[in-house]
Design a protein around this motif. Sequence first.
Motif, short mmCIF file in Angstrom:
data_model
loop_
_atom_site.label_atom_id
_atom_site.label_comp_id
_atom_site.label_asym_id
_atom_site.label_seq_id
_atom_site.Cartn_x
_atom_site.Cartn_y
_atom_site.Cartn_z
N PRO A 1 14.70 18.02 24.79
CA PRO A 1 14.34 16.71 25.69
C PRO A 1 12.87 16.55 25.65
CG PRO A 1 16.10 18.04 27.04
CD PRO A 1 15.74 19.05 25.96
N THR A 2 12.48 15.37 25.70
CA THR A 2 11.17 15.15 25.76
C THR A 2 11.08 14.01 26.72
OG1 THR A 2 9.07 14.44 24.72
CG2 THR A 2 11.01 14.02 23.54
N MET B 1 1.42 -0.35 17.16
CA MET B 1 2.56 -0.71 16.05
C MET B 1 3.94 -0.65 16.27
SD MET B 1 0.51 -1.41 13.94
CE MET B 1 1.34 -1.65 12.51
N SER B 2 4.15 -0.29 17.74
CA SER B 2 5.61 -0.02 18.00
C SER B 2 5.86 -0.80 19.32
CB SER B 2 5.91 1.45 18.00
OG SER B 2 5.63 2.04 19.63
N ASP B 3 7.18 -0.58 19.91
CA ASP B 3 7.68 -1.09 21.10
C ASP B 3 7.95 0.17 22.13
OD1 ASP B 3 10.01 -0.37 20.04
OD2 ASP B 3 11.11 -2.29 20.31
N HIS B 4 7.45 1.23 21.58
CA HIS B 4 8.12 2.68 22.28
C HIS B 4 7.28 2.68 23.52
CE1 HIS B 4 10.34 3.75 18.71
NE2 HIS B 4 9.25 4.02 18.16
N CYS B 5 6.09 2.22 23.56
CA CYS B 5 5.30 2.74 25.03
C CYS B 5 5.81 2.08 26.26
CB CYS B 5 3.78 2.57 24.98
SG CYS B 5 3.14 3.46 23.57
N ARG B 6 6.38 0.58 25.84
CA ARG B 6 6.92 0.04 27.11
C ARG B 6 7.84 0.76 28.14
NH1 ARG B 6 8.82 -4.89 23.76
NH2 ARG B 6 6.78 -5.16 22.48
N GLY B 7 8.60 1.72 27.33
CA GLY B 7 9.80 2.14 28.12
C GLY B 7 9.45 3.71 28.42
N CYS B 8 7.99 4.05 28.34
CA CYS B 8 7.72 5.65 28.30
C CYS B 8 7.34 6.08 29.72
CB CYS B 8 6.85 5.86 27.37
SG CYS B 8 6.33 7.40 27.26
N ALA B 9 7.76 7.25 29.91
CA ALA B 9 7.39 7.75 31.30
C ALA B 9 5.99 7.92 31.54
CB ALA B 9 8.00 9.10 31.45
N TYR B 10 5.32 7.96 30.20
CA TYR B 10 3.74 8.17 30.36
C TYR B 10 3.24 6.73 30.30
CZ TYR B 10 4.53 13.11 29.30
OH TYR B 10 4.89 14.55 29.51
N ASP B 11 1.89 6.63 30.70
CA ASP B 11 1.30 5.26 30.38
C ASP B 11 0.26 5.43 29.27
OD1 ASP B 11 -0.25 3.04 30.74
OD2 ASP B 11 -0.13 3.08 33.03
N VAL B 12 0.56 4.64 28.47
CA VAL B 12 -0.64 4.80 27.29
C VAL B 12 -1.90 4.38 27.60
CG1 VAL B 12 -0.13 2.48 26.22
CG2 VAL B 12 -0.51 4.37 24.58
N ALA B 13 -1.99 3.57 28.63
CA ALA B 13 -3.40 3.20 28.96
C ALA B 13 -4.09 4.23 29.80
CB ALA B 13 -3.35 1.70 29.76
N VAL B 14 -3.34 5.13 30.37
CA VAL B 14 -3.93 6.34 31.03
C VAL B 14 -4.45 7.35 30.29
CG1 VAL B 14 -3.58 7.83 32.88
CG2 VAL B 14 -2.53 5.62 33.00
N LYS B 15 -5.92 7.72 30.39
CA LYS B 15 -6.18 8.67 29.36
C LYS B 15 -6.35 10.00 30.22
CE LYS B 15 -7.85 5.59 26.41
NZ LYS B 15 -7.48 4.28 27.19
N THR B 16 -6.42 10.55 31.39
CA THR B 16 -6.40 11.65 31.98
C THR B 16 -5.71 11.62 33.33
OG1 THR B 16 -8.49 11.06 33.11
CG2 THR B 16 -8.75 12.50 30.99
N ASP C 1 4.31 25.43 24.83
CA ASP C 1 4.56 26.86 24.52
C ASP C 1 5.50 27.48 25.48
OD1 ASP C 1 2.54 26.41 22.83
OD2 ASP C 1 1.05 27.45 24.09
N LEU C 2 5.75 27.09 26.68
CA LEU C 2 7.04 27.70 27.67
C LEU C 2 8.14 27.05 27.40
CD1 LEU C 2 4.68 28.03 30.97
CD2 LEU C 2 5.70 29.93 29.50
N GLY C 3 8.20 26.08 26.61
CA GLY C 3 9.30 25.29 26.32
C GLY C 3 9.69 24.32 27.45
N GLU C 4 8.91 23.72 28.23
CA GLU C 4 8.98 23.10 29.55
C GLU C 4 9.08 21.57 28.93
OE1 GLU C 4 6.15 23.52 32.37
OE2 GLU C 4 6.96 25.50 32.74
N VAL C 5 9.76 20.82 29.54
CA VAL C 5 9.80 19.24 29.01
C VAL C 5 8.30 18.54 29.23
CG1 VAL C 5 10.86 17.01 29.36
CG2 VAL C 5 12.22 19.11 29.74
N VAL C 6 8.17 17.79 27.97
CA VAL C 6 6.60 17.32 28.23
C VAL C 6 6.99 15.99 27.81
CG1 VAL C 6 4.51 17.09 26.74
CG2 VAL C 6 5.20 19.34 27.47
N CYS D 1 -0.81 9.65 28.61
CA CYS D 1 -0.24 9.66 27.42
C CYS D 1 -0.45 10.82 26.83
CB CYS D 1 -0.49 8.45 26.44
SG CYS D 1 0.18 8.79 24.84
N PRO D 2 0.40 11.93 26.25
CA PRO D 2 -0.12 13.17 25.79
C PRO D 2 -0.91 12.89 24.46
CG PRO D 2 2.17 13.41 26.44
CD PRO D 2 1.75 12.30 26.73
N PHE D 3 -0.70 12.05 23.74
CA PHE D 3 -1.30 11.71 22.55
C PHE D 3 -2.98 11.42 22.90
CE2 PHE D 3 2.74 11.11 20.93
CZ PHE D 3 2.77 11.27 19.57
#
Length: 507
Positions: free
Chosen positions: A340-341, A429-444, A502-507, A449-451
Amino acid sequence: MRLILVLGDQLSDSLSALTTADQSSDVVVMAEVMAEASYVRHHPKKIAFTFAAMRKFAARLAGQGWQVRYSRLDDPDNTQSIPGELIRRTSETGAHEVIATEPGEWRLIAALRDCPVPVRLLQDDRFIASHADFNAWAEGRKALRMEYFYREMRQRTGLLMDAGRPAGGEWNYDSENRKPPPGGITWPGPMRFAPDETVQEVLDLVAARFASNFGRLDDFWFPTDRDQALAQLRHWLKGGLPLFGDYQDAMLSGQDFLYHAVISVPLNAGLLTPLEVAQAAEAEWRAGRAPLNAVEGFIRQIIGWREYVRGIYFREGPDYTARNALGHHRALPQLYWGAPTKMVCMAAVVGQTRDQAYAHHIQRLMVTGNFALLAGVDPAQVHDWYLAVYADAYEWVEAPNVVGMSQFADGGLVASKPYVSSGAYINRMSDHCRGCAYDVAVKTGPGACPFNLLYWDFVARHAERFQSNPRMAQTVRSWHRMAPERQATIRTDAAAILARLDLGEVV
Ligand code: FAD
Ligand code: DLZ
Ligand code: SF4
């Protein structure tokens, strides 16, 4: 008499081993073997495609009058390796030599060279550029940029050339391509072929023998013979090609194929030839049925990128897959195998890959490839994953795309800069961010968003190397201009994400 070896990705009437053979005396050898089916844990759909297409091609050859000795995976006498089957068939037939077309992986070339039965390797002339052609082009150049190689291929083939000049006046129309996807674009996607008796038999075999491999076997629809592959190509030329260029980089949830041709599987197996595919696309433009930007973009992938990566693979030699220019050593996170992610973009591409053994170029490059590079994953592990999970993957084409283009592990031979991006690119380029638990506009901080975090962390880690790269210098300068407190927050947040991976936790 001689044995004529035909491998699972050599299913072409025009194969040099077949055109060299004497049909009246030589014997064709084809073999389903565990050594090939398990050197990586291939996606079950890839194994099913290979075996089904091999069985149908063997039947086609027999129908043309060839003597064929075909080994099924569950034949009790099967030695389960290609050299083993060559030895067995030699003692059965009294053959004194094997004729083979050069395999697409160094691993198997070495195995054939070491085979106790003498094997004569012929060039694989199903490609437009031979090794000698590519080496002649590459010799003495400071940088091996695909664009210049591609122009030579255009001139050589005459594709999209008018009186010695590129059609429409330009070599490349990418400035008109790669638009963000508007809502509501849709195309039904590739033709789907219901399993016939041969395919069903193979599906049962694969279900029984490879059940624990990553990937869904059900809903198998791939073309498995030349007629089906041609039907799929025609279907796409009519419905997909006209918008191929415009939305080549788009990614939409639930639309696994968009306007992509989805022909790499039959093409790489030999059911189609690159020249016929490119010529068919050109004919659509000449007849006014598809725009030049789409047709040129497509032809560039086939006679440019595809030929170029093959040239790189064979020029660079067997150690290419072990390169690690950026010194990355992280283990491939479990989310690549379906753990899961919370990252919707990664879940979408990995999920589609599990279901279809397919993802299009930008999904492979800018989602799964981008994340692995940003996270500093060992490129050899990334390479093994791509080789296993995509039905079109053979090392000659997969390795330069993964090790070179995607992971920059060859130090910039294939890519002039690393293909890294923050979440902003995926959002555009996608519609993925709309439904994401992370916020693409948030930098830290919370919800970032991990990216975004990993992007700047990557730039920081490799600032020294990339500050002198003309295409990265500006980004490195931006990092150096960032306030030290902000830099520290980014690095701490990124380290926390990497530790959780690395610990295998859900990111
Ligand atoms: P389309 O987008 O419709 O393109 C048409 C054709 O052009 C493809 O079928 C393919 O034959 C050719 N093509 C396009 N781009 C490339 C490229 N970069 N290199 C070689 N051929 C290209 N392609 C493979 O065939 N096998 C692989 O194992 C493979 N691994 C890849 C790994 C990564 C990280 C990346 C970034 C790309 C990889 N590619 C690979 C290239 C490309 O992603 C696939 O060829 C393409 O997605 C196949 O889908 P399609 O037929 O719908 O392609
Ligand atoms: C990919 C594949 C698989 C899964 N199985 C076989 C097989 O059983 N027999 C065979 O001849 N070829 C197979 N292949 C394709 C080969 O692995 C391929 O020819 C080499 O990797 C070189 O490209
Ligand atoms: Fe992917 Fe980030 Fe967008 Fe989520 S917010 S879908 S992780 S790019």
